[in-house]
Design a protein around this motif. Structure first.
Motif, short mmCIF file in Angstrom:
data_model
loop_
_atom_site.label_atom_id
_atom_site.label_comp_id
_atom_site.label_asym_id
_atom_site.label_seq_id
_atom_site.Cartn_x
_atom_site.Cartn_y
_atom_site.Cartn_z
N ARG A 119 8.29 -54.49 23.86
CA ARG A 119 9.38 -54.12 24.76
C ARG A 119 10.60 -54.98 24.45
O ARG A 119 10.49 -56.11 24.01
CB ARG A 119 8.96 -54.28 26.23
CG ARG A 119 7.75 -53.43 26.58
CD ARG A 119 7.56 -53.31 28.08
NE ARG A 119 7.43 -54.61 28.72
CZ ARG A 119 8.37 -55.19 29.47
NH1 ARG A 119 9.51 -54.59 29.67
NH2 ARG A 119 8.16 -56.36 30.03
N GLY A 120 11.77 -54.42 24.72
CA GLY A 120 12.99 -55.12 24.37
C GLY A 120 13.39 -56.21 25.35
O GLY A 120 13.86 -57.27 24.95
N GLY A 121 13.21 -55.96 26.64
CA GLY A 121 13.68 -56.90 27.65
C GLY A 121 12.76 -58.08 27.83
O GLY A 121 11.65 -58.13 27.29
N PRO A 122 13.19 -59.06 28.63
CA PRO A 122 12.34 -60.22 28.92
C PRO A 122 11.06 -59.80 29.66
O PRO A 122 11.08 -58.89 30.49
CB PRO A 122 13.24 -61.12 29.79
CG PRO A 122 14.63 -60.66 29.53
CD PRO A 122 14.53 -59.20 29.23
N LEU A 123 9.98 -60.47 29.37
CA LEU A 123 8.69 -60.14 29.97
C LEU A 123 8.53 -60.83 31.32
O LEU A 123 9.00 -61.95 31.52
CB LEU A 123 7.55 -60.59 29.06
CG LEU A 123 7.49 -59.98 27.66
CD1 LEU A 123 6.36 -60.61 26.86
CD2 LEU A 123 7.31 -58.47 27.73
N HIS A 124 7.87 -60.14 32.24
CA HIS A 124 7.40 -60.76 33.47
C HIS A 124 5.88 -60.86 33.34
O HIS A 124 5.18 -59.84 33.37
CB HIS A 124 7.78 -59.93 34.70
CG HIS A 124 7.40 -60.59 35.98
ND1 HIS A 124 7.96 -60.24 37.20
CD2 HIS A 124 6.53 -61.59 36.27
CE1 HIS A 124 7.43 -60.99 38.16
NE2 HIS A 124 6.55 -61.81 37.60
N LEU A 125 5.39 -62.07 33.18
CA LEU A 125 3.97 -62.30 32.95
C LEU A 125 3.30 -62.83 34.20
O LEU A 125 3.89 -63.61 34.95
CB LEU A 125 3.77 -63.31 31.81
CG LEU A 125 4.40 -62.95 30.47
CD1 LEU A 125 4.17 -64.07 29.45
CD2 LEU A 125 3.86 -61.62 29.93
N VAL A 126 2.07 -62.40 34.42
CA VAL A 126 1.25 -62.94 35.51
C VAL A 126 -0.02 -63.50 34.88
O VAL A 126 -0.58 -62.92 33.94
CB VAL A 126 0.92 -61.87 36.57
CG1 VAL A 126 2.18 -61.46 37.31
CG2 VAL A 126 0.27 -60.65 35.95
N VAL A 127 -0.48 -64.63 35.38
CA VAL A 127 -1.61 -65.33 34.79
C VAL A 127 -2.65 -65.61 35.86
O VAL A 127 -2.32 -65.89 37.01
CB VAL A 127 -1.14 -66.64 34.11
CG1 VAL A 127 -0.45 -67.55 35.11
CG2 VAL A 127 -2.30 -67.37 33.44
N ASP A 128 -3.91 -65.47 35.48
CA ASP A 128 -5.01 -65.70 36.42
C ASP A 128 -6.29 -65.88 35.62
O ASP A 128 -6.31 -65.70 34.39
CB ASP A 128 -5.14 -64.54 37.41
CG ASP A 128 -5.79 -64.99 38.73
OD1 ASP A 128 -6.30 -66.11 38.79
OD2 ASP A 128 -5.80 -64.19 39.69
N GLY A 197 10.82 -63.84 30.74
CA GLY A 197 11.74 -64.06 31.84
C GLY A 197 11.10 -64.83 32.98
O GLY A 197 11.65 -65.82 33.47
N VAL A 198 9.91 -64.38 33.42
CA VAL A 198 9.25 -64.95 34.59
C VAL A 198 7.76 -65.07 34.30
O VAL A 198 7.17 -64.20 33.65
CB VAL A 198 9.48 -64.09 35.85
CG1 VAL A 198 8.80 -64.72 37.07
CG2 VAL A 198 10.95 -63.89 36.11
N ILE A 199 7.16 -66.16 34.79
CA ILE A 199 5.72 -66.34 34.76
C ILE A 199 5.25 -66.58 36.19
O ILE A 199 5.77 -67.47 36.87
CB ILE A 199 5.30 -67.52 33.86
CG1 ILE A 199 5.79 -67.31 32.44
CG2 ILE A 199 3.79 -67.71 33.89
CD1 ILE A 199 5.55 -68.50 31.53
N SER A 200 4.30 -65.78 36.67
CA SER A 200 3.81 -65.88 38.04
C SER A 200 2.35 -66.29 38.04
O SER A 200 1.57 -65.84 37.19
CB SER A 200 3.97 -64.55 38.79
OG SER A 200 5.33 -64.15 38.85
N GLY A 201 1.97 -67.13 38.99
CA GLY A 201 0.59 -67.56 39.13
C GLY A 201 0.36 -68.09 40.52
O GLY A 201 1.30 -68.31 41.29
N ASP A 202 -0.91 -68.33 40.86
CA ASP A 202 -1.22 -68.84 42.19
C ASP A 202 -1.10 -70.37 42.20
O ASP A 202 -0.65 -70.99 41.23
CB ASP A 202 -2.61 -68.39 42.63
CG ASP A 202 -3.71 -68.80 41.65
OD1 ASP A 202 -3.51 -69.78 40.91
OD2 ASP A 202 -4.76 -68.14 41.63
N GLY A 203 -1.52 -70.98 43.30
CA GLY A 203 -1.34 -72.41 43.47
C GLY A 203 -2.09 -73.27 42.47
O GLY A 203 -1.77 -74.45 42.32
N ALA A 204 -3.09 -72.71 41.77
CA ALA A 204 -3.82 -73.48 40.78
C ALA A 204 -2.95 -73.86 39.59
O ALA A 204 -3.29 -74.78 38.83
CB ALA A 204 -5.04 -72.69 40.29
#
Length: 317
Positions: A119-128, A197-204
């Motif tokens: 994809r061309g735009g910045p990635l929004h990644l989520v980790v778990d 662009g963004v990386i999302s994760g929980d409190g760990a």
């Protein structure tokens, strides 16, 4: 009014799929065996690897194809060999069939290709992370009689593209490794030229190492500080960003901050974990190296399913 009564009186959000016809075709295509095996597949190795010993007869793609059938239909190695042979004969191809001993040997150091769409735009990644069982009884026996001491688990860490729902990085460890310490290795699996662009994760993932890894990729980190978290002192990497989140939570409240920051997109990782476990909550391989290949093949299967078609849902009143 109590919190329970407030939640009970709130109408449940309903969703509508806008591309049901295309998604329906994609669901049907998931059962098409030609998705995994076609005449265009490079099956036999054309040249040696430069290493000592006999050159391989089959390409990594051929070994991955047969192991994909094994994982997808939860077959033993011998049955996977038989299924691959029958498909080759039905397709009228003159390919040789990998022996089950060859499959077992090559799985140990197999380079698994996990497909994804650029994809061309910045990635929004989520980790778990989640756990897959290696040894142990079924859940019914555990509930009735308790768990045995021989229960063994492997921890699977995933990075999900929040927009395409594809798995972009995967690591497997034992239970002794924390979630935060695996993030630098996960991000290293993504090409340096790809913008995050963004990386999302929980409190760990509220650790200095995660903030440093996120800053090295010039990405914003959306992670709720721990409930007993204190402001970080000094000019360390990520201290200002984390302290700002801590001040916003104290001012707005944790629930409102999660909605304002877009934190709830992190739940997409839990959806990916659920889909991963639908391929089996137990790992068939016993060797750690073969277990890694098995998990990577599961990720390749899920990304292929996504490519065939994903639902486009919207909330309706």
């Amino acid at each position: 009014m109590s919190k329970a009564s407030t939640l009970a009186g709130r109408p449940k959000t309903r969703y509508r799929t806008r591309n049901w016809r295309e998604y329906d075709r994609g669901l049907i295509a998931r059962g098409d065996l030609t998705v995994w095996m076609s005449p265009d597949l490079a099956w036999h190795a054309s040249e040696g690897t430069g290493r000592r010993g006999r050159p391989p007869v089959f390409t990594d793609a051929a070994i991955q194809t047969v192991l994909t059938l094994k994982v997808l239909y939860q077959l033993p190695l011998r049955a996977a060999q038989g299924m691959a042979g029958s498909l080759i004969r039905l397709a009228g191809l003159d390919w040789r069939v990998p022996h089950y001993s060859t499959l077992s040997r090559r799985q140990k150091d197999l380079t698994v290709a996990i497909p994804y769409r650029s994809r061309g735009g910045p990635l929004h990644l989520v980790v778990d992370s989640t756990g897959l069982k290696v040894l142990g009884e079924g859940e019914w026996k555990v509930r009735k009689h308790g768990a045995d001491k021989r229960r063994v688990w492997r921890k699977v860490h995933l990075v999900i593209d929040a927009d395409s729902h594809e798995i972009r990085a995967v690591e497997m460890t034992d239970h002794r490794h924390g979630d935060g310490e695996i993030v630098p290795g996960l991000l290293a699996q993504l090409p340096e030229a790809e913008r995050i662009g963004v990386i999302s994760g929980d409190g760990a993932y509220d650790t200095r190492g995660v903030y440093e890894a996120s800053a090295s990729r010039q990405a914003a980190l959306v992670v709720p500080p721990r409930r007993n978290g204190k402001p970080w002192k000094g000019q360390t990497v990520g201290a200002e960003e984390r302290n700002e989140s801590l001040r916003a939570i104290r001012h707005l409240g944790r629930r409102l901050w999660k909605r304002w920051s877009g934190y709830h997109r992190r739940s997409l990782a839990e959806t990916a974990m659920s889909r991963l476990k639908r391929l089996g909550e137990r790992l068939a391989a016993r060797d750690p190296a073969r277990q890694v290949a098995e998990v990577q093949i599961r990720c390749a299967i899920l990304n292929t399913f996504n490519r065939l078609g994903m639902p486009d849902t919207v909330a309706v009143a």
